[in-house]
Scaffold this active site. Structure first.
Site, PDB file in Angstrom:
ATOM      1  N   ASP A 170      38.673   7.737 -37.366  1.00 41.08           N
ATOM      2  CA  ASP A 170      37.668   8.454 -36.594  1.00 41.08           C
ATOM      3  C   ASP A 170      38.218   9.728 -35.973  1.00 41.08           C
ATOM      4  OD1 ASP A 170      36.217   6.225 -37.225  1.00 41.08           O
ATOM      5  OD2 ASP A 170      35.396   5.933 -35.218  1.00 41.08           O
ATOM      6  N   CYS A 202      42.423   0.526 -39.547  1.00 39.39           N
ATOM      7  CA  CYS A 202      41.458   1.222 -38.694  1.00 39.39           C
ATOM      8  C   CYS A 202      40.022   0.767 -38.959  1.00 39.39           C
ATOM      9  CB  CYS A 202      41.603   2.722 -38.882  1.00 39.39           C
ATOM     10  SG  CYS A 202      40.882   3.717 -37.564  1.00 39.39           S
ATOM     11  N   ASP A 203      39.122   1.261 -38.102  1.00 43.29           N
ATOM     12  CA  ASP A 203      37.762   0.740 -37.951  1.00 43.29           C
ATOM     13  C   ASP A 203      37.031   0.426 -39.258  1.00 43.29           C
ATOM     14  OD1 ASP A 203      38.529   1.661 -35.493  1.00 43.29           O
ATOM     15  OD2 ASP A 203      36.648   2.648 -35.025  1.00 43.29           O
ATOM     16  N   CYS A 223      43.915   1.742 -32.456  1.00 46.40           N
ATOM     17  CA  CYS A 223      43.711   1.973 -31.024  1.00 46.40           C
ATOM     18  C   CYS A 223      44.038   0.708 -30.235  1.00 46.40           C
ATOM     19  CB  CYS A 223      42.269   2.379 -30.755  1.00 46.40           C
ATOM     20  SG  CYS A 223      41.782   3.899 -31.577  1.00 46.40           S
ATOM     21  N   SER A 245      31.616   5.061 -30.497  1.00 45.91           N
ATOM     22  CA  SER A 245      32.979   4.581 -30.646  1.00 45.91           C
ATOM     23  C   SER A 245      33.096   3.212 -29.990  1.00 45.91           C
ATOM     24  CB  SER A 245      33.951   5.558 -29.964  1.00 45.91           C
ATOM     25  OG  SER A 245      35.204   4.949 -29.747  1.00 45.91           O
TER      26      SER A 245
END
Length: 565
Positions: free
Chosen positions: A85, A126-127, A198, A475
């Site tokens: 992101d 990641c996401d 994150c 987010s």
């Protein structure tokens, strides 16, 4: 290990065309001819030098491949797109982020299905790679394990904890003028101290937990610190386990049953996880073709599922504390009376089998059902005249003084325009900021920067005085103010959000779980007659393909199946 008991789909008659040309290729790569008869396992690696989320995955892949070989399999490392992101969100107003999720799925299909490999170990990071890999597992239905590859170490700035969330928040505060730019620069230099995703309970860590709660990752593997001994131990275990799963023919659709999705929804609700998990879980269910309505599960289970952990950003605990308390396995143990304990997992056993004899390490960080951290759900699905197909809000775990907000709309079709108005103090206290045109089709791919607007509202000091409504997504780090996201149907498809005008009264009520537009039906009919569909964004390349084929949020915003034939 049990003796091989079935023919592998990757094997072809010795000397046949497919056997011969594959053997020629593999001989040139140093793979012995006898390995042509062994289980052939894809090691799905999204390694990339673009972002810290992916920069360590080659090290994980090496360990997994060694374990597969030791267990009697042959690993083949394949690569996919690697959307981050904070890096790939720069182009096309952020549209590449969600669109890349489905690209990951199709990358995997092309390699694994094209080569007729027997199983997969997916290195999740990641996401968007996590749901993309789960979607591929559900679609291809070959034995699969997902390996959570860990969260990054955060840092300190001026003696205070700092992570990527603070950098994001204060970068938007700087645009409003409430944080000096030098402060943002200083934070950015200290926020990330290692590879990994994150460090808060954003979308990536939420989806890692989802993998385990679904039964698609080994028990006790999420969350985990990137490059820790535990992460490598779990990776080795997954490499060893996948070979036996292939011989046992234990497939994703044996695991991804309705009870598994209910368990995953309860896990997300009990930690107040990322709102993005809702559409990602729905996308996995759609690919699994199991008929599960994930949005309906969140709507039904939300009021009856207690919040058992408060991890940043909804609480004060760090993700390291959550891991030390037992992570997803401890969460599942505390939730066990509410779970479907009979569903299968990648271990071959059930949820109950995986939890037998296990005890959480810290019942203050991950609490029992009888002593939750919050009396109300941390994720709420709303419906109403503005969102007949649903919308999502994340109230968090702090008891809100204001649970009903009603005010005049002020409408924006881009995040840039909304941020500029906030900077120029053109958004009055008491109003409802409407940010539209950021849905799966209109964005496309939900690009449009809705999260930027949320943090700009906060930076303007209006977090408790201005509500926000958007058809975009947020987010996973966002947990501020009264912000209603993923309003469906979206404005670009003519949803009610498209008909809102400045000054219209909008009411958001958390207790009745409604979001309504207080405008007479005949007025809306007149507006509907005058409404024209906005010109589509992007007329070439991947984003055009995505925009033309993406389905509604109710299906997880996956690429639709061709029903014309």
């Amino acid at each position: 290990m049990n003796a091989p008991a079935r023919k592998l789909r990757s094997n072809f008659p010795r000397g046949s065309y497919l056997w011969a040309v594959r053997n020629a290729q593999w001989q040139a790569m140093g793979i012995p001819e006898e390995d042509c008869e062994k289980p052939k396992i894809a090691v799905v690696n999204s390694s990339s030098e673009l972002a810290a989320c992916y920069s360590h995955l080659d090290q994980v892949a090496k360990v997994v491949k060694e374990a597969i070989r030791a267990a009697g399999g042959v690993p083949f490392e394949i690569r996919t797109a690697a959307p981050s992101d904070f890096v790939t969100g720069a182009g096309a107003r952020g549209a590449y982020m969600l669109a890349a999720r489905d690209l990951v799925t199709n990358d995997i299909e092309a390699a694994v299905e094209g080569a007729q490999l027997d199983g997969m170990v997916c290195l999740t990071s990641c996401d968007k790679t996590v749901p993309g890999q789960l979607m591929a597992a559900a679609r291809l239905n070959v034995p699969t394990i997902l390996v959570p590859c860990g969260y990054q170490a955060s840092g300190e700035y001026k003696g205070q904890h700092v992570d990527i969330e603070e950098v994001f928040i204060h970068s938007m505060h700087a645009q409003i003028g409430s944080t000096p730019v030098d402060e943002v620069i200083g934070m950015s230099r200290c926020a990330i101290r290692s590879p990994g995703v994150c460090s808060g309970l954003g979308t990536a860590n939420t989806m890692h937990i989802v993998c385990e709660a679904l039964g698609m990752a080994l028990p006790g593997s999420a969350p985990v610190a990137a490059l820790s001994d535990k992460m490598f131990t779990d990776a080795r275990a997954a490499g060893a386990r996948i070979v036996q799963m292939v011989w046992d023919d234990l497939k994703p659709r044996d695991i991804l049953q309705p009870g598994a999705f209910a368990n995953a929804v309860k896990a997300v609700l009990s930690i107040g996880g990322s709102l993005n998990a809702v559409k990602h879980l729905q996308a996995v269910a759609t690919e699994a073709q199991n008929g599960v309505d994930v949005y309906g599960l969140f709507e039904r289970l939300g009021p009856e599922t207690p919040v058992l952990a408060g991890v940043r950003p909804i609480g004060e605990h760090l993700i390291e504390e959550f891991e030390a308390a037992g992570g997803c396995r401890a969460l599942m143990k505390q939730l066990q009376p509410l779970l479907d304990n009979g569903v299968r997992t990648v271990t071959g056993g059930s949820v109950a089998d995986n939890l037998t004899g296990y005890q959480p390490a810290n019942a203050e960080v991950i609490r029992p059902i009888a002593r939750p951290v919050a009396p109300r759900p941390a994720i709420v699905l709303l419906r109403g005249s503005l969102a007949p197909e649903g919308a999502l809000i994340k109230p968090g775990i702090v008891e809100r003084k204001v649970r009903r907000f009603s005010g005049p709309a002020i409408c924006f079709d881009t995040s840039d325009a909304a941020v500029a108005a906030l900077r120029d103090k053109q958004v009055p206290s008491g109003s409802v900021l409407v940010h539209r045109g950021a849905g799966a089709c209109g964005g496309p791919a939900m690009g449009g920067g809705a999260s930027r607007v949320v943090f700009a509202i906060d930076g303007a000091g209006l977090g408790d005085e201005v509500a926000m409504l958007t058809d975009g997504h947020l987010s996973g780090l966002v947990c501020k103010g009264i912000v209603v996201a993923e309003v469906a149907p979206e404005a670009a498809l003519g949803g009610p959000l498209a008909l809102v005008q400045d000054g219209d009264t909008i009411t958001i009520d958390l207790d009745t779980r409604r979001v309504d537009l207080e405008v007479a039906p005949q007025v809306l009919e007149q507006r509907r007659a005058a409404w024209t569909k906005p010109s589509p964004q992007f007329d070439r390349g991947w984003l055009q393909i995505y925009r033309r084929n993406v389905g509604p949020l109710a299906q997880g915003a996956v690429l639709t199946r061709d029903t014309a034939e």
